[in-house]
Every structure is written in C-alpha cells, then in structure tokens.
Design a protein around this motif. Structure first.
Motif, PDB file in Angstrom:
ATOM      1  N   LYS A 176       0.945-157.281 120.009  1.00 56.96           N
ATOM      2  CA  LYS A 176      -0.412-157.824 119.915  1.00 56.96           C
ATOM      3  C   LYS A 176      -1.318-156.879 119.144  1.00 56.96           C
ATOM      4  O   LYS A 176      -2.376-157.273 118.665  1.00 56.96           O
ATOM      5  N   VAL A 177      -0.903-155.630 119.086  1.00 55.39           N
ATOM      6  CA  VAL A 177      -1.705-154.598 118.417  1.00 55.39           C
ATOM      7  C   VAL A 177      -0.753-153.675 117.671  1.00 55.39           C
ATOM      8  O   VAL A 177       0.328-153.362 118.163  1.00 55.39           O
ATOM      9  N   MET A 178      -1.158-153.238 116.492  1.00 56.12           N
ATOM     10  CA  MET A 178      -0.398-152.213 115.786  1.00 56.12           C
ATOM     11  C   MET A 178      -1.285-150.977 115.604  1.00 56.12           C
ATOM     12  O   MET A 178      -2.425-151.075 115.144  1.00 56.12           O
ATOM     13  N   LEU A 179      -0.722-149.831 115.977  1.00 58.30           N
ATOM     14  CA  LEU A 179      -1.426-148.553 115.829  1.00 58.30           C
ATOM     15  C   LEU A 179      -0.754-147.768 114.704  1.00 58.30           C
ATOM     16  O   LEU A 179       0.475-147.694 114.645  1.00 58.30           O
ATOM     17  N   PHE A 180      -1.553-147.187 113.849  1.00 53.81           N
ATOM     18  CA  PHE A 180      -1.028-146.410 112.725  1.00 53.81           C
ATOM     19  C   PHE A 180      -1.673-145.029 112.739  1.00 53.81           C
ATOM     20  O   PHE A 180      -2.897-144.919 112.698  1.00 53.81           O
ATOM     21  N   ASP A 181      -0.848-143.998 112.810  1.00 53.97           N
ATOM     22  CA  ASP A 181      -1.391-142.629 112.798  1.00 53.97           C
ATOM     23  C   ASP A 181      -1.054-141.931 111.486  1.00 53.97           C
ATOM     24  O   ASP A 181       0.046-141.423 111.312  1.00 53.97           O
ATOM     25  N   GLU A 182      -1.995-141.958 110.568  1.00 52.85           N
ATOM     26  CA  GLU A 182      -1.815-141.365 109.236  1.00 52.85           C
ATOM     27  C   GLU A 182      -0.472-141.761 108.618  1.00 52.85           C
ATOM     28  O   GLU A 182       0.336-140.906 108.250  1.00 52.85           O
ATOM     29  N   PRO A 183      -0.262-143.069 108.483  1.00 54.49           N
ATOM     30  CA  PRO A 183       1.067-143.551 108.073  1.00 54.49           C
ATOM     31  C   PRO A 183       1.459-143.159 106.656  1.00 54.49           C
ATOM     32  O   PRO A 183       2.647-143.235 106.324  1.00 54.49           O
ATOM     33  N   THR A 184       0.499-142.758 105.829  1.00 54.58           N
ATOM     34  CA  THR A 184       0.866-142.419 104.451  1.00 54.58           C
ATOM     35  C   THR A 184       0.715-140.928 104.156  1.00 54.58           C
ATOM     36  O   THR A 184       0.945-140.492 103.027  1.00 54.58           O
ATOM     37  N   SER A 185       0.370-140.145 105.168  1.00 55.25           N
ATOM     38  CA  SER A 185       0.063-138.726 104.899  1.00 55.25           C
ATOM     39  C   SER A 185       1.281-137.909 104.488  1.00 55.25           C
ATOM     40  O   SER A 185       1.147-136.878 103.853  1.00 55.25           O
ATOM     41  N   ALA A 186       2.486-138.363 104.891  1.00 51.67           N
ATOM     42  CA  ALA A 186       3.683-137.589 104.550  1.00 51.67           C
ATOM     43  C   ALA A 186       4.378-138.133 103.304  1.00 51.67           C
ATOM     44  O   ALA A 186       5.471-137.693 102.971  1.00 51.67           O
ATOM     45  N   LEU A 187       3.730-139.084 102.629  1.00 48.23           N
ATOM     46  CA  LEU A 187       4.398-139.754 101.502  1.00 48.23           C
ATOM     47  C   LEU A 187       3.969-139.192 100.162  1.00 48.23           C
ATOM     48  O   LEU A 187       2.822-138.776  99.984  1.00 48.23           O
ATOM     49  N   ASP A 188       4.911-139.232  99.222  1.00 46.44           N
ATOM     50  CA  ASP A 188       4.549-138.908  97.845  1.00 46.44           C
ATOM     51  C   ASP A 188       3.580-139.970  97.344  1.00 46.44           C
ATOM     52  O   ASP A 188       3.661-141.132  97.738  1.00 46.44           O
ATOM     53  N   PRO A 189       2.682-139.560  96.447  1.00 44.99           N
ATOM     54  CA  PRO A 189       1.623-140.476  96.012  1.00 44.99           C
ATOM     55  C   PRO A 189       2.140-141.838  95.526  1.00 44.99           C
ATOM     56  O   PRO A 189       1.533-142.868  95.821  1.00 44.99           O
ATOM     57  N   GLU A 190       3.274-141.835  94.841  1.00 50.07           N
ATOM     58  CA  GLU A 190       3.736-143.120  94.274  1.00 50.07           C
ATOM     59  C   GLU A 190       4.235-144.082  95.360  1.00 50.07           C
ATOM     60  O   GLU A 190       4.470-145.251  95.085  1.00 50.07           O
ATOM     61  N   LEU A 202      -0.505-157.400 106.645  1.00 49.95           N
ATOM     62  CA  LEU A 202      -0.592-157.562 108.100  1.00 49.95           C
ATOM     63  C   LEU A 202      -2.019-157.867 108.528  1.00 49.95           C
ATOM     64  O   LEU A 202      -2.259-158.746 109.360  1.00 49.95           O
ATOM     65  N   ALA A 203      -2.950-157.129 107.966  1.00 43.79           N
ATOM     66  CA  ALA A 203      -4.366-157.326 108.302  1.00 43.79           C
ATOM     67  C   ALA A 203      -4.793-158.739 107.927  1.00 43.79           C
ATOM     68  O   ALA A 203      -5.473-159.427 108.704  1.00 43.79           O
ATOM     69  N   ARG A 204      -4.361-159.169 106.761  1.00 41.99           N
ATOM     70  CA  ARG A 204      -4.712-160.519 106.296  1.00 41.99           C
ATOM     71  C   ARG A 204      -4.169-161.595 107.220  1.00 41.99           C
ATOM     72  O   ARG A 204      -4.767-162.647 107.381  1.00 41.99           O
ATOM     73  N   GLU A 205      -3.010-161.316 107.804  1.00 40.88           N
ATOM     74  CA  GLU A 205      -2.416-162.299 108.722  1.00 40.88           C
ATOM     75  C   GLU A 205      -3.085-162.287 110.094  1.00 40.88           C
ATOM     76  O   GLU A 205      -2.690-163.038 110.985  1.00 40.88           O
ATOM     77  N   GLY A 206      -4.038-161.377 110.282  1.00 36.45           N
ATOM     78  CA  GLY A 206      -4.795-161.406 111.535  1.00 36.45           C
ATOM     79  C   GLY A 206      -4.325-160.447 112.602  1.00 36.45           C
ATOM     80  O   GLY A 206      -4.764-160.516 113.749  1.00 36.45           O
ATOM     81  N   MET A 207      -3.428-159.528 112.238  1.00 39.24           N
ATOM     82  CA  MET A 207      -2.968-158.528 113.215  1.00 39.24           C
ATOM     83  C   MET A 207      -4.134-157.625 113.621  1.00 39.24           C
ATOM     84  O   MET A 207      -4.934-157.211 112.778  1.00 39.24           O
ATOM     85  N   THR A 208      -4.218-157.333 114.898  1.00 39.58           N
ATOM     86  CA  THR A 208      -5.174-156.348 115.386  1.00 39.58           C
ATOM     87  C   THR A 208      -4.610-154.966 115.070  1.00 39.58           C
ATOM     88  O   THR A 208      -3.466-154.669 115.429  1.00 39.58           O
ATOM     89  N   MET A 209      -5.383-154.140 114.393  1.00 42.94           N
ATOM     90  CA  MET A 209      -4.864-152.850 113.949  1.00 42.94           C
ATOM     91  C   MET A 209      -5.872-151.734 114.190  1.00 42.94           C
ATOM     92  O   MET A 209      -7.068-151.901 113.959  1.00 42.94           O
ATOM     93  N   VAL A 210      -5.355-150.594 114.655  1.00 45.10           N
ATOM     94  CA  VAL A 210      -6.160-149.376 114.710  1.00 45.10           C
ATOM     95  C   VAL A 210      -5.452-148.374 113.810  1.00 45.10           C
ATOM     96  O   VAL A 210      -4.279-148.067 114.018  1.00 45.10           O
TER      97      VAL A 210
END
Ligand code: ADP
Ligand code: MG
Length: 260
Positions: A176-190, A202-210
């Motif tokens: 019902k909810v998705m939590l994301f903790d700096e999901p892109t911080s460990a990724l290479d820029p590309e 996901l956001a567009r589909e109406g997912m509740t997100m923090v």
C-alpha cells in the motif's frame, strides 16, 4: 454519522478528507541518550508522494524506518493504514508486507536469481502458489524494463538494474506504501535516470510513496509535498514550488543552496 460509522470512517477528518495512510503524532526517538526524532507530526494521504530532504544525520532514514517499525520509538504514536504500530495486537509481519522498502544499497539476496528474489516473500509470507508468484514477477520485471534478467544473479546486473529489481521486489507484495531511502545515491550518474523513471511511473499510477532523496529534479516533478528535516525536526514543509521558489527558513535555504 459517528455512531454507526466504522472506526476507520469515524477517524476521517471532519471535512471528509480521507484518513491518512501514515500518521505520526509527536514521535520521539532516541538512540541511547541521542535524541534523533524530536516530535515528528506528519501525515501522508493515500496516493501522495512525500519527498523528504535534509542534511546527513537529520533523521530521515530513522523517520522512514519507523514507518514499518524497523526502529522503536520512545513516545508518540504512529498509525499506518488504520493500525497503531504499538498496539500489542498489531500483526507486524502482515503490516510490513504491505510496506515496500527500497534502500540505497540494493540489498538483493546475492545467492538467488532475480526471479527467486522476487518470488521469495510472496511464496513464503503470502503462501502464493509458485506459478502465480512467477507470473507476477515477470510482469513486474517488464514494468521495470528488464524482463530478460529473470534468471540472472544480482552480481551480473548493473547497479541501476539491481535497484530496479529491488523496486520490483518491493512491489511483489502489492504494498500500500513504498518507502525509498536515497535509492539513487549509490548509482553511477548514467543509471540514476532509469531508476527515477520507474519511480515516476509508480507515482503516476497512484502509489503512495515516501522518498528520501537529494534528486531535486525528481522532487520538483513528482512530489506532492516536500518536508525538510534538520536535527530531528521537520523544519519546513510545502509544495515543491514553495521549496524551490521561496523557502521560508534560513536553514532550508542554506541546505538547498548546497545541493542545487
Ligand atoms: P539521515 O538519514 O538523515 O542521514 P539517520 O536517521 O540515519 O539520518 O540518523 C539520525 C541520527 O541518528 C544520526 O546522528 C545517526 O548517527 C544516529 N543513528 C542512526 N542510526 C543509529 C543506530 N542504529 N544507533 C545509534 N545511532 C544511530
Ligand atoms: Mg539516511
């Protein structure tokens, strides 16, 4: 009618606004004597995307981890989907299965294939039939753009692909909810964009997100609301426009100047 209403309806706001799916009331959290959440009161509505920003050590991850009770609080109240997290009768396993979490480090099981990573919880926790769990897993891999990786091991994937699998794994339980903790911080820029694009869908589909992130482009485009945390407090809250055009607090301005 408050007499006949079911409790969750009775709990709705007087103006008929939907009951928030996440509600923090004056939450205090200590690690030993270290006071890291100093009275957090915050609500997230169903379908809302809340972006959390703030300097390192301000309590963002702790805030997120309190939502599925990975951290214990010392006072205050947290209600998720109508359930008080500290009600002795609360079914934590079930509650956690309704909250997907994606971390900075992708945290996939390294000795399992992508498919096994995606079907483990649905089969073990939800007792879903394996065939059904695998069908769902393939659908999710299509959704995150890597159906051809079903039989690969995490080490054979790029960081961006691993993180997309981690998102798919979170979605496999139909949270019902998705939590994301700096999901892109460990990724290479590309690889950042491919992960943010999945999150935008996901956001567009109406997912509740923090979402805790320093990606201000994402915040600007996707957030319904942004909160700025500093030293365990929510110092400022508002729309993305508010934050990027006219933040009120000096601390917010100083932080945004540093990261923008
Ligand atoms: P952020 O995610 O904003 O960087 P955190 O929520 O991780 O902040 O941390 C908030 C504060 O709590 C920091 O001072 C951090 O050192 C401390 N902290 C976090 N986790 C623990 C822990 N498990 N034990 C002790 N202190 C912790
Ligand atoms: Mg953190």
């Amino acid at each position: 009618n408050s007499v006949t209403a079911r409790p969750e309806q009775a709990a709705a706001g007087y103006d008929g606004a939907p009951e928030p799916i996440i509600r923090f009331e004056d939450v205090h959290k200590y690690f030993g004597s270290h006071h890291v959440l100093k009275g957090i009161t915050e609500s997230v509505a169903p379908g809302e995307v809340l972006v959390v920003i703030g300097p390192s050590g301000s309590g963002k991850s702790t805030f997120l981890r309190c939502i599925n009770r990975l951290e214990e609080i010392q006072s205050g109240r947290i209600v998720v989907d109508g359930q008080d997290l500290y009600d002795p009768k609360v079914d934590l396993i079930r509650l956690r299965s309704e909250i997907g979490m994606v971390f900075q480090q992708f945290n996939l099981y390294p000795h399992m294939t992508v498919l096994q990573n995606l079907t483990l919880a649905p089969v073990k926790v939800r007792r879903m039939a394996r065939a059904e769990a695998e069908a769902t897993a393939f659908d999710l891999l299509k959704k995150v753009g890597i159906p051809e990786k079903a039989h690969a091991y995490p080490a054979q994937l790029s960081g961006g692909q691993q993180q997309r699998v981690a998102i798919a794994r979170g979605l496999a339980m139909h949270p019902k909810v998705m939590l994301f903790d700096e999901p892109t911080s460990a990724l290479d820029p590309e690889m950042i964009k491919e992960v943010l694009d999945v999150m935008k869908d996901l956001a567009r589909e109406g997912m509740t997100m923090v979402v805790v992130t320093h990606e201000m482009g994402f915040a600007r485009e996707v957030a319904d609301r942004v909160i700025f945390m500093d030293e365990g407090r929510v110092v400022e809250r508002g729309t993305p426009e508010h934050f990027f055009q006219a933040p009120a607090e000096e601390r917010t301005r100083a932080f945004l100047e540093k990261i923008l």
